[in-house]
Enzyme design. Sequence first.
Site, short mmCIF file in Angstrom:
data_model
loop_
_atom_site.label_atom_id
_atom_site.label_comp_id
_atom_site.label_asym_id
_atom_site.label_seq_id
_atom_site.Cartn_x
_atom_site.Cartn_y
_atom_site.Cartn_z
N ASP A 50 0.87 -1.17 0.00
CA ASP A 50 0.00 0.00 0.00
C ASP A 50 0.91 1.23 0.00
O ASP A 50 2.12 1.13 0.25
CB ASP A 50 -0.85 -0.07 1.29
CG ASP A 50 -1.61 1.20 1.54
OD1 ASP A 50 -2.33 1.63 0.65
OD2 ASP A 50 -1.45 1.78 2.64
N ASP A 52 -0.21 5.13 0.97
CA ASP A 52 -0.45 6.12 2.03
C ASP A 52 -0.42 5.49 3.41
O ASP A 52 -1.13 4.51 3.68
CB ASP A 52 -1.80 6.80 1.82
CG ASP A 52 -1.82 7.66 0.57
OD1 ASP A 52 -0.94 8.53 0.44
OD2 ASP A 52 -2.69 7.45 -0.28
N GLU A 97 -13.49 5.25 8.66
CA GLU A 97 -12.47 4.32 8.12
C GLU A 97 -11.79 3.54 9.24
O GLU A 97 -11.56 2.34 9.13
CB GLU A 97 -11.42 5.12 7.31
CG GLU A 97 -10.31 4.23 6.76
CD GLU A 97 -9.11 4.99 6.18
OE1 GLU A 97 -9.25 6.13 5.71
OE2 GLU A 97 -8.00 4.40 6.20
N ALA A 166 -5.18 3.21 -3.00
CA ALA A 166 -6.47 3.87 -3.20
C ALA A 166 -6.29 5.39 -3.21
O ALA A 166 -7.25 6.14 -3.21
CB ALA A 166 -7.44 3.45 -2.11
N ASP A 239 -1.60 -0.78 5.82
CA ASP A 239 -1.93 -0.15 7.10
C ASP A 239 -3.42 -0.22 7.37
O ASP A 239 -3.88 0.26 8.42
CB ASP A 239 -1.49 1.33 7.13
CG ASP A 239 -2.43 2.22 6.37
OD1 ASP A 239 -2.54 2.05 5.14
OD2 ASP A 239 -3.08 3.08 7.00
P1 TMP Z 1 -3.84 4.03 0.30
O1 TMP Z 1 -4.61 2.90 -0.30
O2 TMP Z 1 -2.59 4.38 -0.49
O3 TMP Z 1 -3.56 3.89 1.75
O4 TMP Z 1 -4.77 5.36 0.16
C1 TMP Z 1 -5.98 5.49 0.83
C2 TMP Z 1 -5.97 6.52 1.92
O5 TMP Z 1 -6.38 7.77 1.38
C3 TMP Z 1 -6.96 6.19 3.00
O6 TMP Z 1 -6.30 5.94 4.22
C4 TMP Z 1 -7.82 7.44 3.14
C5 TMP Z 1 -7.09 8.49 2.38
N1 TMP Z 1 -7.95 9.52 1.75
C6 TMP Z 1 -7.67 10.84 2.01
O7 TMP Z 1 -6.75 11.15 2.78
N2 TMP Z 1 -8.44 11.82 1.44
C7 TMP Z 1 -9.47 11.53 0.58
O8 TMP Z 1 -10.13 12.43 0.05
C8 TMP Z 1 -9.74 10.14 0.32
C9 TMP Z 1 -10.87 9.79 -0.61
C10 TMP Z 1 -8.95 9.18 0.90
MG MG Z 2 -2.84 3.19 3.46
#
Ligand code: TMP
Ligand code: MG
Length: 300
Positions: A50, A52, A97, A166, A239
């Site tokens: 992943d 973020d 979340e 995501a 995470d």
């Molecule tokens: P990841 O799959 O790379 O972890 O990315 C998803 C993360 O993005 C999730 O923890 C929530 C975050 N997110 C934001 O910070 N702002 C937003 O507007 C959206 C839709 C998701």
């Molecule tokens: Mg993440």
Amino acid sequence: MAWCVFCFVFFSQIPVLSKSSVNMRDPKRVEQILTSMRNAGPSTLQVISDFDMTLTRFAYNGKRCPTSHNILDNSKLISEDCKAKLKNLLDTYYPIEIDSTRSVEEKLPLMVEWWTKAHELLVQQKIIKDHLALVVRESEAMLRDGYQQFFDHLHQLSVPLLIFSAGIGDVLEEVIRQAGVFHPNVKVFSNYMDFDESGVLQAFKGELIHIYNKREGALLNTEHFKELQSRCNVLLLGDSLGDLNMADGVMDLQNILKIGYLNDKVDERRQSYLNSYDIILEKDETMDVPNAILRYITGQ
Ligand code: TMP
Ligand code: MG
């Protein structure tokens, strides 16, 4: 954590696993997976991570670090009115979340709602493609300590790294490009922006990837996993509990070791993370454990 004496001897080979941030439900099982993966060698390995809050830091000096979405949200490309709306979405949906009292079934439609609303707002801002690099440079995005070693080691050994996010692909690619680690062994599945012929954001491409549909995302990318069919051992880093499905498209899977960063609401979520990840890293802002495990598995 309950350590048997044999496990203790085994884990002394990977001293960083005795860090206080490390927790495992079943150390014996971790030992078995690691031994099998090491015996099979680096040519059988692929890494799926992943982005973020897994490859990037959750916090620095007590302050939250931005996700790839937040890099844009906080930038000068977004109007003050839109910033307020995006912040409102974050304040509404992020607690959902990470809420351990709600089921995935309950959260799923709400997560789709968050992503859909956030992307609609971003599209209204007429973001220009050529401005993304500057916005990332000026942002507070931070990869975890030890990221260079992680990316470089995988590159040196030609181990494929799939970043499955995501977040926003264009932004995260820029983060790793600017950090000098977007090596040829790195591939990204994410939400990509669709720009018109004058370089203005008009939509997001393809199927939306949100936090709870990584399984569907993985199954849409069978070509990628077919190419890596001989790499039957997977190191998975995430995470969120949604990240556990990132390897669902892997063919002929033999061993998978799942490492989960538990960044927030640690006490509330510990048990569910222990039940689903093999190793959990509690409030650990480093890549020390993945790096040590890679060194062990690859013998270098
Ligand atoms: P990841 O799959 O790379 O972890 O990315 C998803 C993360 O993005 C999730 O923890 C929530 C975050 N997110 C934001 O910070 N702002 C937003 O507007 C959206 C839709 C998701
Ligand atoms: Mg993440």
